[in-house]
Design an enzyme around this catalytic site. Sequence first.
Site, PDB file in Angstrom:
ATOM      1  N   GLY A 220       0.638  -1.335  -0.667  1.00  0.00           N
ATOM      2  CA  GLY A 220       0.000  -0.253  -0.300  1.00  0.00           C
ATOM      3  C   GLY A 220       1.009   1.244  -0.273  1.00  0.00           C
ATOM      4  CB  SER A 221       4.224   1.934  -1.776  1.00  0.00           C
ATOM      5  OG  SER A 221       3.839   1.047  -2.515  1.00  0.00           O
TER       6      SER A 221
ATOM      7  CB  SER B  68      -1.814   7.988  -2.414  1.00  0.00           C
ATOM      8  OG  SER B  68      -2.866   6.831  -1.788  1.00  0.00           O
TER       9      SER B  68
ATOM     10  CG  PHE C 241      -5.492  -2.378  -7.660  1.00  0.00           C
ATOM     11  CD1 PHE C 241      -4.842  -2.461  -8.705  1.00  0.00           C
ATOM     12  CD2 PHE C 241      -6.442  -3.158  -7.321  1.00  0.00           C
ATOM     13  CE1 PHE C 241      -5.645  -3.484  -9.357  1.00  0.00           C
ATOM     14  CE2 PHE C 241      -7.480  -3.196  -8.050  1.00  0.00           C
ATOM     15  CZ  PHE C 241      -6.767  -3.965  -9.271  1.00  0.00           C
TER      16      PHE C 241
ATOM     17  CG  ASP D 173      -6.566  -7.983  -5.594  1.00  0.00           C
ATOM     18  OD1 ASP D 173      -6.420  -6.868  -4.119  1.00  0.00           O
ATOM     19  OD2 ASP D 173      -7.882  -8.181  -5.425  1.00  0.00           O
TER      20      ASP D 173
ATOM     21  CE1 TYR E  74      -7.267   9.959  14.587  1.00  0.00           C
ATOM     22  CE2 TYR E  74      -9.088   9.377  14.306  1.00  0.00           C
ATOM     23  CZ  TYR E  74      -8.526  10.496  14.426  1.00  0.00           C
ATOM     24  OH  TYR E  74      -8.382  11.702  15.368  1.00  0.00           O
TER      25      TYR E  74
ATOM     26  CE1 TYR F  77     -11.297   6.132  10.931  1.00  0.00           C
ATOM     27  CE2 TYR F  77     -10.502   5.038  12.782  1.00  0.00           C
ATOM     28  CZ  TYR F  77     -10.471   5.195  11.547  1.00  0.00           C
ATOM     29  OH  TYR F  77      -9.277   4.759  10.728  1.00  0.00           O
TER      30      TYR F  77
END
EC number: 1.3.1.9
Length: 400
Positions: free
Chosen positions: A48-49, A51, A74, A111, A225, A235
């Site tokens: 997941g690099s 953004s 992706f 993916d 978070y 959340y």
Amino acid sequence: MIIKPRIRGFICTTTHPVGCEANVLEQINITKAKGKIANGPKKVLVVGSSSGYGLSSRITAAFGSDAATLGVFFEKPSSETKPGTAGWYNSAAFDKFAKAEGLYSKSINCDAFSHEAKQKAIELIKEDLGQVDMVVYSLASPVRKLPDSGELIRSSLKPIGEPYKATAVDTNKDIIIEASVEPATEQEINDTVTVMGGEDWELWMQALAEAGVLADGCKTVAYSYIGTELTWPIYWHGALGKAKMDLDRAAHALDDKLSATGGSANVAVLKSVVTQASSAIPVMPLYIAMVFKKMRAEGLHEGCIEQINRMFSERLYKADGSAAEVDESNRLRLDDWELREEIQQHCRDMWPQVTSENLAELTDYREYKEEFLKLFGFGIEGIDYEQDVNPNVEFDVVSI
């Protein structure tokens, strides 16, 4: 083509390659200005690099610690009629700047939930790096295709138990509204855990361990978070919170395994930031605009890159080699500044006072909008947006 921003809902459907490159360079320069990270990682996989916090992790590892990095994401390249995604241009820019400094950089566009992604990453690690000493897991996806059955599972940004009503901002019309979100069903809660929980992180680590590509002492971290009572209903106490709690479960299981070889697994709880992911969550844009104003006034403001640099140098890779401070659940807490009582009290006081008329005055909403556009490469000083740009940007990426 000449590219202008086009907003639809909470997504900008156009992107500017030159602007995205400028964003990446800015993060690189911030990292370099902080100096080298002592005892930092040298071979890093970031899942997941492209953004947000994942991109900042890759930048910090490479330019703060001279690490070789393999990025998985992706994203879409440009077509004849439209530009590529911001993450494509971010990754291309990272690759260009890393290679210019002699740093190893390779990327896999696929993916990340699939078996193929894991196998390709293992193949490249074996060929080029041998092993990795850090794995960052930073996926934010609304959908997960189950790797065995091919079934598509969707996550939900919903409360649990009762409808959630709160003051929010309509980011299209720039007005204050009363947001109302119906509660998640049991199925929606379970599906959100399947998509955003810790299972895929565990599958990645299991595949890497079985292939023998995790170095002794390897550290892995996934991002979360928690926030405060202002955002808890949607959340932490909502469907998304259940997924993040599952991330905690996975961290404990992984930590038990990795500690045998001197490694560790932690969830890092980070502060709220302007990202494509956070802009989709009801109430978050207003909360962020509020908390940013107060944190800037107190000299405590951090974006993604400042947060991740602090996580590396003051938590995971401290100069004196001491262990990272963790909370009672073994989490790294980088949300400590945001959660200071005076910051949160300010937000509690502001919440009932904010109206469409005083929004720009009481909060940093204008800055929020500017930062949102920056994610897509727009509104950056020194860039001539009337210039014709080539949206077709190629780089060292394996697409599967």
